[in-house]
Design a protein around this motif. Structure first.
Motif, PDB file in Angstrom:
ATOM      1  N   ALA A  93      18.821 -13.003   1.430  1.00 29.96           N
ATOM      2  CA  ALA A  93      19.761 -14.112   1.579  1.00 29.96           C
ATOM      3  C   ALA A  93      19.120 -15.434   1.170  1.00 29.96           C
ATOM      4  O   ALA A  93      19.741 -16.266   0.495  1.00 29.96           O
ATOM      5  CB  ALA A  93      20.250 -14.185   3.029  1.00 29.96           C
ATOM      6  N   THR A  94      17.879 -15.630   1.568  1.00 32.49           N
ATOM      7  CA  THR A  94      17.165 -16.863   1.217  1.00 32.49           C
ATOM      8  C   THR A  94      16.919 -16.929  -0.277  1.00 32.49           C
ATOM      9  O   THR A  94      17.104 -17.974  -0.920  1.00 32.49           O
ATOM     10  CB  THR A  94      15.825 -16.929   1.975  1.00 32.49           C
ATOM     11  OG1 THR A  94      16.077 -16.862   3.379  1.00 32.49           O
ATOM     12  CG2 THR A  94      15.077 -18.207   1.661  1.00 32.49           C
ATOM     13  N   LEU A  95      16.501 -15.827  -0.852  1.00 33.11           N
ATOM     14  CA  LEU A  95      16.190 -15.771  -2.274  1.00 33.11           C
ATOM     15  C   LEU A  95      17.427 -16.030  -3.127  1.00 33.11           C
ATOM     16  O   LEU A  95      17.362 -16.677  -4.177  1.00 33.11           O
ATOM     17  CB  LEU A  95      15.592 -14.405  -2.608  1.00 33.11           C
ATOM     18  CG  LEU A  95      14.924 -14.226  -3.968  1.00 33.11           C
ATOM     19  CD1 LEU A  95      13.829 -15.249  -4.175  1.00 33.11           C
ATOM     20  CD2 LEU A  95      14.366 -12.824  -4.090  1.00 33.11           C
ATOM     21  N   GLU A  96      18.558 -15.544  -2.681  1.00 28.88           N
ATOM     22  CA  GLU A  96      19.803 -15.728  -3.442  1.00 28.88           C
ATOM     23  C   GLU A  96      20.220 -17.194  -3.484  1.00 28.88           C
ATOM     24  O   GLU A  96      20.759 -17.670  -4.495  1.00 28.88           O
ATOM     25  CB  GLU A  96      20.913 -14.888  -2.817  1.00 28.88           C
ATOM     26  CG  GLU A  96      22.243 -14.990  -3.547  1.00 28.88           C
ATOM     27  CD  GLU A  96      23.340 -14.185  -2.869  1.00 28.88           C
ATOM     28  OE1 GLU A  96      24.472 -14.205  -3.367  1.00 28.88           O
ATOM     29  OE2 GLU A  96      23.050 -13.540  -1.835  1.00 28.88           O
ATOM     30  N   ARG A 106      14.107 -24.455   5.843  1.00 28.90           N
ATOM     31  CA  ARG A 106      14.153 -23.762   7.144  1.00 28.90           C
ATOM     32  C   ARG A 106      14.321 -22.259   6.954  1.00 28.90           C
ATOM     33  O   ARG A 106      13.693 -21.469   7.665  1.00 28.90           O
ATOM     34  CB  ARG A 106      15.292 -24.325   8.001  1.00 28.90           C
ATOM     35  CG  ARG A 106      15.035 -25.709   8.560  1.00 28.90           C
ATOM     36  CD  ARG A 106      15.958 -25.995   9.732  1.00 28.90           C
ATOM     37  NE  ARG A 106      17.352 -25.831   9.383  1.00 28.90           N
ATOM     38  CZ  ARG A 106      18.137 -26.797   8.928  1.00 28.90           C
ATOM     39  NH1 ARG A 106      17.643 -28.010   8.730  1.00 28.90           N
ATOM     40  NH2 ARG A 106      19.409 -26.577   8.651  1.00 28.90           N
ATOM     41  N   ARG A 107      15.158 -21.861   6.009  1.00 30.83           N
ATOM     42  CA  ARG A 107      15.340 -20.420   5.754  1.00 30.83           C
ATOM     43  C   ARG A 107      14.042 -19.791   5.249  1.00 30.83           C
ATOM     44  O   ARG A 107      13.697 -18.669   5.636  1.00 30.83           O
ATOM     45  CB  ARG A 107      16.480 -20.193   4.742  1.00 30.83           C
ATOM     46  CG  ARG A 107      17.869 -20.451   5.289  1.00 30.83           C
ATOM     47  CD  ARG A 107      18.939 -19.909   4.366  1.00 30.83           C
ATOM     48  NE  ARG A 107      18.931 -20.599   3.089  1.00 30.83           N
ATOM     49  CZ  ARG A 107      19.698 -21.644   2.800  1.00 30.83           C
ATOM     50  NH1 ARG A 107      20.523 -22.131   3.730  1.00 30.83           N
ATOM     51  NH2 ARG A 107      19.649 -22.214   1.608  1.00 30.83           N
ATOM     52  N   TYR A 108      13.344 -20.507   4.384  1.00 29.53           N
ATOM     53  CA  TYR A 108      12.060 -19.997   3.892  1.00 29.53           C
ATOM     54  C   TYR A 108      11.059 -19.876   5.044  1.00 29.53           C
ATOM     55  O   TYR A 108      10.345 -18.872   5.154  1.00 29.53           O
ATOM     56  CB  TYR A 108      11.511 -20.934   2.818  1.00 29.53           C
ATOM     57  CG  TYR A 108      10.162 -20.526   2.283  1.00 29.53           C
ATOM     58  CD1 TYR A 108      10.042 -19.495   1.359  1.00 29.53           C
ATOM     59  CD2 TYR A 108       9.001 -21.173   2.701  1.00 29.53           C
ATOM     60  CE1 TYR A 108       8.801 -19.115   0.861  1.00 29.53           C
ATOM     61  CE2 TYR A 108       7.762 -20.802   2.210  1.00 29.53           C
ATOM     62  CZ  TYR A 108       7.667 -19.772   1.290  1.00 29.53           C
ATOM     63  OH  TYR A 108       6.431 -19.405   0.814  1.00 29.53           O
ATOM     64  N   ASP A 109      11.014 -20.885   5.904  1.00 28.81           N
ATOM     65  CA  ASP A 109      10.118 -20.821   7.073  1.00 28.81           C
ATOM     66  C   ASP A 109      10.461 -19.629   7.961  1.00 28.81           C
ATOM     67  O   ASP A 109       9.562 -18.973   8.503  1.00 28.81           O
ATOM     68  CB  ASP A 109      10.215 -22.120   7.886  1.00 28.81           C
ATOM     69  CG  ASP A 109       9.607 -23.313   7.155  1.00 28.81           C
ATOM     70  OD1 ASP A 109       8.807 -23.095   6.225  1.00 28.81           O
ATOM     71  OD2 ASP A 109       9.941 -24.458   7.520  1.00 28.81           O
ATOM     72  N   ASP A 110      11.744 -19.360   8.115  1.00 28.70           N
ATOM     73  CA  ASP A 110      12.161 -18.205   8.919  1.00 28.70           C
ATOM     74  C   ASP A 110      11.676 -16.899   8.293  1.00 28.70           C
ATOM     75  O   ASP A 110      11.240 -15.984   8.999  1.00 28.70           O
ATOM     76  CB  ASP A 110      13.686 -18.174   9.061  1.00 28.70           C
ATOM     77  CG  ASP A 110      14.204 -19.239  10.014  1.00 28.70           C
ATOM     78  OD1 ASP A 110      13.393 -19.767  10.807  1.00 28.70           O
ATOM     79  OD2 ASP A 110      15.409 -19.546   9.960  1.00 28.70           O
ATOM     80  N   CYS A 111      11.757 -16.815   6.952  1.00 27.85           N
ATOM     81  CA  CYS A 111      11.268 -15.605   6.272  1.00 27.85           C
ATOM     82  C   CYS A 111       9.778 -15.400   6.534  1.00 27.85           C
ATOM     83  O   CYS A 111       9.340 -14.281   6.838  1.00 27.85           O
ATOM     84  CB  CYS A 111      11.504 -15.715   4.763  1.00 27.85           C
ATOM     85  SG  CYS A 111      13.221 -15.527   4.258  1.00 27.85           S
ATOM     86  N   ILE A 112       9.002 -16.464   6.399  1.00 32.71           N
ATOM     87  CA  ILE A 112       7.557 -16.363   6.632  1.00 32.71           C
ATOM     88  C   ILE A 112       7.291 -15.987   8.081  1.00 32.71           C
ATOM     89  O   ILE A 112       6.393 -15.180   8.374  1.00 32.71           O
ATOM     90  CB  ILE A 112       6.859 -17.685   6.275  1.00 32.71           C
ATOM     91  CG1 ILE A 112       7.109 -18.052   4.808  1.00 32.71           C
ATOM     92  CG2 ILE A 112       5.365 -17.596   6.548  1.00 32.71           C
ATOM     93  CD1 ILE A 112       6.669 -16.987   3.828  1.00 32.71           C
ATOM     94  N   LEU A 113       8.071 -16.536   9.006  1.00 36.71           N
ATOM     95  CA  LEU A 113       7.909 -16.197  10.422  1.00 36.71           C
ATOM     96  C   LEU A 113       8.171 -14.714  10.650  1.00 36.71           C
ATOM     97  O   LEU A 113       7.384 -14.029  11.335  1.00 36.71           O
ATOM     98  CB  LEU A 113       8.858 -17.045  11.269  1.00 36.71           C
ATOM     99  CG  LEU A 113       8.867 -16.744  12.775  1.00 36.71           C
ATOM    100  CD1 LEU A 113       7.494 -17.006  13.382  1.00 36.71           C
ATOM    101  CD2 LEU A 113       9.941 -17.563  13.480  1.00 36.71           C
ATOM    102  N   HIS A 114       9.259 -14.195  10.098  1.00 41.13           N
ATOM    103  CA  HIS A 114       9.577 -12.772  10.266  1.00 41.13           C
ATOM    104  C   HIS A 114       8.493 -11.882   9.652  1.00 41.13           C
ATOM    105  O   HIS A 114       8.116 -10.849  10.231  1.00 41.13           O
ATOM    106  CB  HIS A 114      10.933 -12.456   9.627  1.00 41.13           C
ATOM    107  CG  HIS A 114      12.097 -13.102  10.315  1.00 41.13           C
ATOM    108  ND1 HIS A 114      12.213 -13.110  11.683  1.00 41.13           N
ATOM    109  CD2 HIS A 114      13.193 -13.745   9.820  1.00 41.13           C
ATOM    110  CE1 HIS A 114      13.343 -13.741  12.015  1.00 41.13           C
ATOM    111  NE2 HIS A 114      13.939 -14.126  10.909  1.00 41.13           N
ATOM    112  N   LEU A 115       7.991 -12.272   8.486  1.00 38.01           N
ATOM    113  CA  LEU A 115       6.918 -11.496   7.852  1.00 38.01           C
ATOM    114  C   LEU A 115       5.653 -11.513   8.697  1.00 38.01           C
ATOM    115  O   LEU A 115       4.972 -10.484   8.838  1.00 38.01           O
ATOM    116  CB  LEU A 115       6.616 -12.056   6.459  1.00 38.01           C
ATOM    117  CG  LEU A 115       7.663 -11.763   5.374  1.00 38.01           C
ATOM    118  CD1 LEU A 115       7.401 -12.606   4.130  1.00 38.01           C
ATOM    119  CD2 LEU A 115       7.665 -10.284   5.011  1.00 38.01           C
ATOM    120  N   ASN A 116       5.329 -12.675   9.273  1.00 35.36           N
ATOM    121  CA  ASN A 116       4.120 -12.770  10.103  1.00 35.36           C
ATOM    122  C   ASN A 116       4.251 -11.963  11.388  1.00 35.36           C
ATOM    123  O   ASN A 116       3.287 -11.328  11.837  1.00 35.36           O
ATOM    124  CB  ASN A 116       3.828 -14.237  10.427  1.00 35.36           C
ATOM    125  CG  ASN A 116       3.293 -15.003   9.232  1.00 35.36           C
ATOM    126  OD1 ASN A 116       2.756 -14.404   8.300  1.00 35.36           O
ATOM    127  ND2 ASN A 116       3.437 -16.313   9.248  1.00 35.36           N
TER     128      ASN A 116
END
Length: 244
Positions: free
Chosen positions: A210-213, A146-156
């Motif tokens: 935060a996600t990467l860590e 879910r955190r990874y999906d959020d990152c992709i959403l923010h980038l998009n």
């Protein structure tokens, strides 16, 4: 219908008791000649033992196959984490180039979609961990996805704003590619669009690190669980994620 190992053993015991009963009846009543009884009984016992061994062999094969699938599910989950984290590490390398908040907001380039966008966690493949007492690990894997999906959403969202709002308005204002101040940039976009752009950029800067860590920690827990439950299997060792 599959007969379990316990069921096969019980069947063998009952069959042997039945054969022993036949011999007892033949011995005490002379109803059946021992030679005839032996001629009939030995093939029966051989067939029975063959069936029991087949059941045992089938059970062993199923157990090995189940272990392979479960160890493979853990390795796949680790691989997905590593793949996702390597993409985010390239984003993080760009984020670290910002000298201050203004550079971070204005200069961050657009990012292409991750090459491993198809690689997603199949959490349902890890449900066997509930039986092993590691249910919390499934929750951590799901949370990481879910955190990874959020990152992709923010980038998009930021990419969309960049191409649909920022570039056209900067071109109309004649500031495209020129060194400008924050006030000039804000004036070119207007308060509303500038606020949207600032929020989008800030979300990226907060979500990615935060996600990467957290990803290597989840991968390490998966590896340790795999070693603990399936000591004869091999698991992905290199779970260190390059962070610039």
């Amino acid at each position: 219908m599959r007969v379990s190992g316990v069921g096969g053993g019980l069947l063998a015991v009952l069959a042997l008791l039945f054969v022993a009963l036949l011999f007892a009846v033949a011995y005490f009543t002379d109803a059946i000649a021992p030679k005839d009884l032996a001629t009939w009984t030995f093939p029966f016992v051989g067939t029975l033992l063959g069936a029991v061994l087949a059941f045992k062999y089938q059970g062993i094969n199923e157990s090995v196959r189940r272990e392979e699938l479960r160890a493979g599910a853990i390795n796949r989950a680790i691989l997905v984490l590593v793949s996702q984290a390597h993409y985010l590490s390239t984003v993080q390398a760009e984020l670290s180039k910002g000298k201050d908040s203004w550079h971070q907001i204005s200069n961050l380039r657009a990012f292409p979609n991750p090459p491993s966008s198809h690689a997603r966690q199949r959490v349902e493949d890890l449900t066997f961990l509930v039986e092993r007492g590691d249910a919390s690990l499934i929750v951590e894997v799901e949370a990481s996805q879910r955190r990874y999906d959020d990152c992709i959403l923010h980038l998009n969202i930021r990419n969309d704003l960049l191409f649909e709002i920022v570039h056209p308005m900067a071109a109309r204002a004649g500031i495209m590619g020129k060194p400008i101040t924050m006030e000039q940039f804000k004036q070119a976009l207007g308060d509303m669009h500038f606020a949207r752009w600032e929020t989008a950029a800030t979300s990226v800067y907060q979500a990615v690190p935060a996600t990467l860590e957290a990803m290597p920690k989840v991968a390490a827990k998966l590896r340790d669980a795999g070693r603990r439950w399936f000591p004869r299997r091999k698991f992905i060792e290199r779970i260190d994620i390059p962070v610039s």
